[in-house]
Design a protein around this motif. Structure first.
Motif, PDB file in Angstrom:
ATOM      1  N   LYS A 106      18.299  -2.929   6.199  1.00 29.63           N
ATOM      2  CA  LYS A 106      19.696  -3.407   6.030  1.00 29.63           C
ATOM      3  C   LYS A 106      19.748  -5.115   6.608  1.00 29.63           C
ATOM      4  O   LYS A 106      20.566  -5.849   6.099  1.00 29.63           O
ATOM      5  N   ASP A 107      18.856  -5.460   7.357  1.00 29.47           N
ATOM      6  CA  ASP A 107      18.714  -6.759   7.901  1.00 29.47           C
ATOM      7  C   ASP A 107      17.261  -7.106   7.736  1.00 29.47           C
ATOM      8  O   ASP A 107      16.382  -6.455   7.902  1.00 29.47           O
ATOM      9  N   ASP A 126      14.559  -4.760   9.481  1.00 25.82           N
ATOM     10  CA  ASP A 126      14.959  -3.655  10.279  1.00 25.82           C
ATOM     11  C   ASP A 126      14.019  -3.397  11.383  1.00 25.82           C
ATOM     12  O   ASP A 126      13.420  -2.207  11.677  1.00 25.82           O
ATOM     13  N   ALA A 175      14.958 -10.807   9.713  1.00 29.41           N
ATOM     14  CA  ALA A 175      15.057 -12.046  10.505  1.00 29.41           C
ATOM     15  C   ALA A 175      13.494 -12.618  10.566  1.00 29.41           C
ATOM     16  O   ALA A 175      12.638 -11.748  10.396  1.00 29.41           O
ATOM     17  N   LYS A 202      18.672 -12.125   3.213  1.00 29.59           N
ATOM     18  CA  LYS A 202      19.293 -11.098   2.295  1.00 29.59           C
ATOM     19  C   LYS A 202      18.597 -10.509   1.286  1.00 29.59           C
ATOM     20  O   LYS A 202      18.452  -9.190   1.219  1.00 29.59           O
ATOM     21  N   ALA A 218      15.578  -8.597   2.992  1.00 30.53           N
ATOM     22  CA  ALA A 218      15.886  -7.111   3.478  1.00 30.53           C
ATOM     23  C   ALA A 218      16.063  -6.072   2.292  1.00 30.53           C
ATOM     24  O   ALA A 218      15.665  -5.280   2.161  1.00 30.53           O
TER      25      ALA A 218
END
Length: 156
Positions: A81-82, A55, A84, A72, A75
């Motif tokens: 929620k996400d 996030d 990277a 996934k 997170a």
């Protein structure tokens, strides 16, 4: 071998660790796997340090060198929620370490850290000490404690 911010942090905290230098190969596709091979160690016990954003907030994941991070699960581990991967230049600026030598110990900015839970059952794991070509051997429970880290499912 010169001390790194990572080894200094562990020494100051009174945590036992061993140092394991190896010939760093900047051309290696998978640095953690190359380190495991160079030192004759089980790749599942040589952990790589990956900087992520959950996030948009910086975080650190420490997983076996032969595993792949699941965004996934990352997170979920950080209550986001996400997630990277953090761009390499941003990871270097945040940690003060160069890619290929990023350690969860002694980073310039402290961020939440999670270790792959499966790796935390071993008696000893090997993690970058904060310098390319240098791993440190440590009991995973000591690493979790000194970092205030959590164990979580992080890999695909």
């Amino acid at each position: 071998m010169a001390a790194t911010r990572g080894t200094q942090m562990l020494t100051k905290a009174g945590v036992a660790f061993t140092l394991h230098p190896y010939d760093y190969d900047p051309a290696a596709d998978r640095i953690g796997m190359a380190a495991a091979l160079a030192l004759g160690l089980d790749p599942a016990l040589v952990l790589k340090t990956l900087m992520v954003e959950a996030d948009g907030r910086a975080a650190c994941c420490v997983i076996p060198s032969d595993a792949t991070l699941s965004m996934k699960k990352v997170a979920l581990a950080f209550g986001a929620k996400d997630a990277a991967m953090m761009p390499p230049a941003k990871a270097e600026k945040l940690t003060g370490y160069h890619v290929g030598g990023i350690s969860p110990f002694g980073a310039m900015k402290r961020v939440p850290v999670a270790f792959e839970a499966a790796a935390c059952t071993a008696a000893k794991v090997w993690i970058n000490a904060g310098q390319r070509g240098l791993l440190l051997g440590i009991a995973p429970q000591d690493a979790l404690r000194v970092l205030g880290a959590k164990a979580a499912a992080l890999t695909a």
